[in-house]
Design a protein around this motif. Sequence first.
Motif, PDB file in Angstrom:
ATOM      1  N   GLU A 314       1.103  -1.956   0.138  1.00  0.00           N
ATOM      2  CA  GLU A 314       0.051  -0.297  -0.569  1.00  0.00           C
ATOM      3  C   GLU A 314       0.498   1.398  -0.150  1.00  0.00           C
ATOM      4  N   PHE A 347      -2.538   5.191  -2.613  1.00  0.00           N
ATOM      5  CA  PHE A 347      -3.871   5.992  -1.815  1.00  0.00           C
ATOM      6  C   PHE A 347      -3.468   7.167  -1.919  1.00  0.00           C
ATOM      7  N   ASP A 357     -13.603  14.430   4.089  1.00  0.00           N
ATOM      8  CA  ASP A 357     -13.571  13.484   2.627  1.00  0.00           C
ATOM      9  C   ASP A 357     -14.178  12.027   3.017  1.00  0.00           C
ATOM     10  N   TYR A 359     -14.095   7.881   1.644  1.00  0.00           N
ATOM     11  CA  TYR A 359     -13.289   6.738   0.639  1.00  0.00           C
ATOM     12  C   TYR A 359     -14.986   5.923   0.146  1.00  0.00           C
ATOM     13  N   ASP A 361     -15.000   2.844  -0.099  1.00  0.00           N
ATOM     14  CA  ASP A 361     -15.503   1.852  -0.079  1.00  0.00           C
ATOM     15  C   ASP A 361     -17.101   2.146   0.619  1.00  0.00           C
ATOM     16  N   GLU A 362     -17.119   3.222   1.158  1.00  0.00           N
ATOM     17  CA  GLU A 362     -18.119   3.242   1.641  1.00  0.00           C
ATOM     18  C   GLU A 362     -19.225   3.850   0.837  1.00  0.00           C
ATOM     19  N   LYS A 376      -9.932   3.135  -8.281  1.00  0.00           N
ATOM     20  CA  LYS A 376      -9.247   3.124  -7.369  1.00  0.00           C
ATOM     21  C   LYS A 376      -7.768   2.503  -8.026  1.00  0.00           C
ATOM     22  N   ASN A 381      -9.129   7.014  -3.881  1.00  0.00           N
ATOM     23  CA  ASN A 381      -9.168   5.560  -3.141  1.00  0.00           C
ATOM     24  C   ASN A 381     -10.339   6.802  -2.524  1.00  0.00           C
ATOM     25  N   THR A 382     -11.169   7.914  -2.633  1.00  0.00           N
ATOM     26  CA  THR A 382     -11.854   9.049  -1.911  1.00  0.00           C
ATOM     27  C   THR A 382     -12.973   9.731  -3.008  1.00  0.00           C
TER      28      THR A 382
END
Length: 444
Positions: A314, A347, A357, A359, A361-362, A376, A381-382
Motif C-alpha cells: 500500500e 492511496f 472526504d 473513502y 468503499d463506503e 481505485k 480512493n476517496t
Amino acid sequence: MARRKEETISMIDTLAEFKDLKNIDKETMINVLEESFRNVIAKMFGTDENYDIIINPEKGDFEIWRNRTVVPDGRLEDPNLQVTLSEALDMDPDCEVGEEVTDEVHFEKFGRRAILNLRQTLAAKILELQKDNLFSRYKEHIGTIVSAEVYQIWKKEILLLDDEGNDLLLPKPEQIPSDFFRKGEAVRAIIKDVTNENNNPRIILSRTSNVFLQRLFELEVPEINDGLITIKAIARIPGERAKIAVESYDDRIDPVGACVGMKGSRIRGIVHELRNENIDVINFTSNTSLFIRRSLSPAKISSIHVNEEEKTAEVFLRPEEVSLAIGKGGMNIKLACMLTDYKIDVFRDIDDADEEDIYLDEFIDEIDGWVIDALKSLGCNTAKAVLAISPEDIMERADLEEQTVKDVYRILSAEFEEEEINNNTQEERIPDVTAEEPGDMPQP
C-alpha cells in the motif's frame, strides 16, 4: 551402361557440394549414402543383409560386394543369396559347397529404375537430414539475437530468410505495435521458440520478449556482457515503456549510468531499435520497500506498507504525485507491479483540511464493487479524488461507460451536497449567543 555408372558416381560429388552448403559433415553423408543404397537393394531383393557397401569419400567412389552361399548345380533357389558351384568356381577356384563366396556388384547393372529410385531415396533422406540439422541448430540458440531479411509480409506474420535461406517466422503478436518493415529490409529479433511437428521445423522470432531487450543491453553495455553488471528484472509494454532493474558487483561502477551511457549514448540505440520505447533504468535492491519506491519513479512516495507474505504493498502519496505514480493509462504502476512482482495499491494522503472526504468503499451499497476497483486503479480512493478528475478522463483511463461515470458523479456529489445542507441547517439552529447580553438569554 557407362552413362549409368557416371550418373551413380557423380552422386558422391553432388553430396560433397551439398555438405559444404548445408553444413552436414562427411561422416553423416556417408551414412546417408550407404543407407540409401541398402534401401534400394532391400526393395529389389527383399534383404540387404548379405551386402557390404564400401564408400570412399576421398576418391569419390564406392563398391558393393555381395555374399552368397555355394550350392550344388541344379539346386539354386534364390540367386540373391545362393550361387551354383560351377559359377562360384569362376570366382574362387578353392570354394566348396556350403561355403560363402563374395563377388562385386555393379549398381548400374540393376537398371535405370534402380538408379532413379536411389536418387529419390537420397533426396528424401537429405531433406530429412537438413530439417533435423536446422531444428537442432536453432534449438540450441533459443534466446539469442538473429538478423534476417524480410522476404514476404502477410497479415498474421512475416516470413524472413537467414543467411543460408532458411525460413524464419515473426508472428504479429511478437512484433512491436509500431513495427513497419519492407521486403528486403534487415530485421533483428530473438529466437523465441523452435518446433518440429511432422519433421517440419518452425522457427519463431520475437521482438516483444523481455529477453530481446536484455540481449540488446548485453550488446550495447560491455559491463553487462562482462558480468560486472547484472540485469535483475525487466518489465515491458512493447513499443510504449519499459523498466529494467540493474545491479553492479563493483562499487566503483554506477550501473544506471553505465547502462544509459554518456548523454544517453548507449541506451539511444536500444530505444531506436524498439521504436522509441521509453526505458527507465533503476538500481536494484533487495530491500522490497525501497525497490517499490524506485519502481514507481518519478513519483515520490510519502509512506509505504508492505505485506511480504501476500506480496502486496500500500503506497501513500500526496495528491499531486498520484498521477505520476499511476502514469498515462495506468502504465507506470502496471510496470512497477510487473517489475517487483508485487500488487501495488496507491492511496492519497488525506490532509486535515480533507477530513470530510469519504473513502469509496463506503459507497459499496450504491456503486458496484468492480466500478470502485476501476476507480481505485486510477489512484482515486476517496470521493473527492474522483470528483477532482473530469468525467472524460475517468471514462478513458478507467475504461468505464459514460452512463456509469455519470451515476458515480451523481452519487458522490449528492453525498457532499447533503452534508453541506446539514451543516447549513445546523448553523441556522445554533443561536448567536455572543451577540446578546447575558440577561437576554432565552428562557428555557
